[in-house]
Design an enzyme around this catalytic site. Structure first.
Site, mmCIF file in Angstrom:
data_model
loop_
_atom_site.group_PDB
_atom_site.id
_atom_site.type_symbol
_atom_site.label_atom_id
_atom_site.label_comp_id
_atom_site.label_asym_id
_atom_site.label_seq_id
_atom_site.Cartn_x
_atom_site.Cartn_y
_atom_site.Cartn_z
ATOM 1 N N GLU A 93 -1.364 -8.585 5.241
ATOM 2 C CA GLU A 93 -1.153 -8.525 6.946
ATOM 3 C C GLU A 93 -2.759 -8.220 7.745
ATOM 4 O OE1 GLU A 93 -0.354 -5.942 4.592
ATOM 5 O OE2 GLU A 93 -0.246 -4.134 6.123
ATOM 6 N N HIS A 102 -3.918 -5.691 0.883
ATOM 7 C CA HIS A 102 -2.922 -5.824 2.377
ATOM 8 C C HIS A 102 -2.743 -7.504 3.256
ATOM 9 C CE1 HIS A 102 -2.277 -1.460 3.900
ATOM 10 N NE2 HIS A 102 -3.146 -1.314 3.341
ATOM 11 N N CYS A 114 0.751 -1.285 0.101
ATOM 12 C CA CYS A 114 0.007 -0.002 0.004
ATOM 13 C C CYS A 114 1.509 1.244 -0.121
ATOM 14 C CB CYS A 114 -1.009 -0.470 1.369
ATOM 15 S SG CYS A 114 -2.647 0.707 1.177
#
Lengths: 90, 228
Positions: free
Chosen positions: B199, B197, B87
């Protein structure tokens, strides 16, 4: 320039206009372009929204001020992958 | 083999803890790399996580690029070290010229925050090797400036050179990215940037654990590199 015995560099105003390169979609400009006819301005086209950066720069002369601001544009103020810029020194 | 991953922190970074958490689930050690320090502390891989580095002022990533740590990250990357930007980190790596192209404001001009489906275009890379080619990953995006752009001839080169690693599945492009590009790598294939994302998708509790495959790929790749 020299005032008495002290050297004073002239200060120039720089006006930097940054805009998207041609061919890159500009949704903000397109939205404004669609809004203007609603106000009766049916003769408007090519609306593009960019940004303006103003700064002052101390330099021995206008050409040197312009060269420095161009360099700032290349290195930071604009991203040459997506943006063009125009510098006006006064 | 113990793998050590450095996670860069700028003022405004906000995804570093999730990246650490993702790697720690895989038994990988992580270390935060402060933006003001010109070192990657000898880590095996570097992740530039998401957030709003330096307030996103001027352009996303434009100021962060000149941080002392980015000098060290550049040396790490140019020496072939695995480097990932997620990002805002993707935006920083593009501004730093470690990845081609640029990220523009979403076509909608709005912040988008939603789960999207991604397609793995190439599973033979350090960043996707734990996936299968054509596999779909469910991973969230959350950004305002995620429209990938590269000039036409460069985009063609990215496609023909196999540098597009992840694509938004049909109907899932959240930002108007050209070619539905969600993630690309550099020519040397050691620097990877993606807008979604992974994560935030490491536990079924929060909807999907597909993101772990990206981190597992990196871990396994680095472990192999160390073993050699």
């Amino acid at each position: 320039m020299s005032v008495g015995s002290i050297d004073v560099m002239p200060v120039f105003n720089a006006h930097v206009e940054v805009r998207h390169l041609p061919g890159i979609a500009d949704p903000a400009g397109a939205t404004v372009e669609r809004a203007l006819p609603a106000l009766g301005y049916t003769n408007v086209a090519q609306v593009h929204i960019g940004k303006t950066i103003r700064l002052t720069v101390e330099a021995p002369d206008a050409e040197s001020a312009r060269a420095q601001v161009n360099e700032m544009c290349e290195r930071l103020l604009a991203n040459p992958v997506i943006e063009a810029y125009e510098v006006v020194i006064s | 083999v113990t793998v050590r991953v450095g996670v860069v922190v700028f003022p405004g970074t906000n995804c570093e803890l999730d990246v650490q958490h993702a790697f720690e689930r895989l038994g990988t050690e992580t270390e935060l790399l402060w933006h003001g320090d010109d070192t990657t502390k000898g880590v095996d891989a570097v992740v530039v996580p998401g957030g709003f580095a330096h307030g996103d002022y001027l352009r996303t990533g434009a100021i962060a690029r000149f941080s002392p740590v980015m000098h060290a990250v550049g040396e790490h990357a140019r020496a072939g070290g695995p480097t990932v930007g997620i990002c805002n980190g993707f935006q920083v790596l593009c501004e730093a010229h470690l990845l081609p192209g640029a990220l523009l404001p979403n076509l909608s001009l709005k912040f988008v925050f939603r789960q999207v489906e991604l397609e793995v275009v190439d599973a033979e890379t350090p960043f996707t090797r734990s996936c299968a080619r054509g596999e779909r990953l469910s991973i969230p995006v959350k950004h305002t400036t995620g429209r990938f752009y590269a000039p036409p001839e460069q985009l063609d080169a990215l496609e023909s050179g196999g540098q597009v690693l992840l694509r938004y599945a049909r109907g899932h492009n959240p930002n108007g990215s050209l070619g539905d590009v969600a993630g690309i790598c550099n020519e040397q294939r050691n620097v990877f940037g993606l807008m979604p994302h992974p994560e935030h998708a490491v536990d079924p509790l929060t909807g999907s654990a597909d993101g772990l495959k990206i981190f597992e790929s990196i871990r396994a790749h680095v472990a192999d590199r160390i073993a050699v």
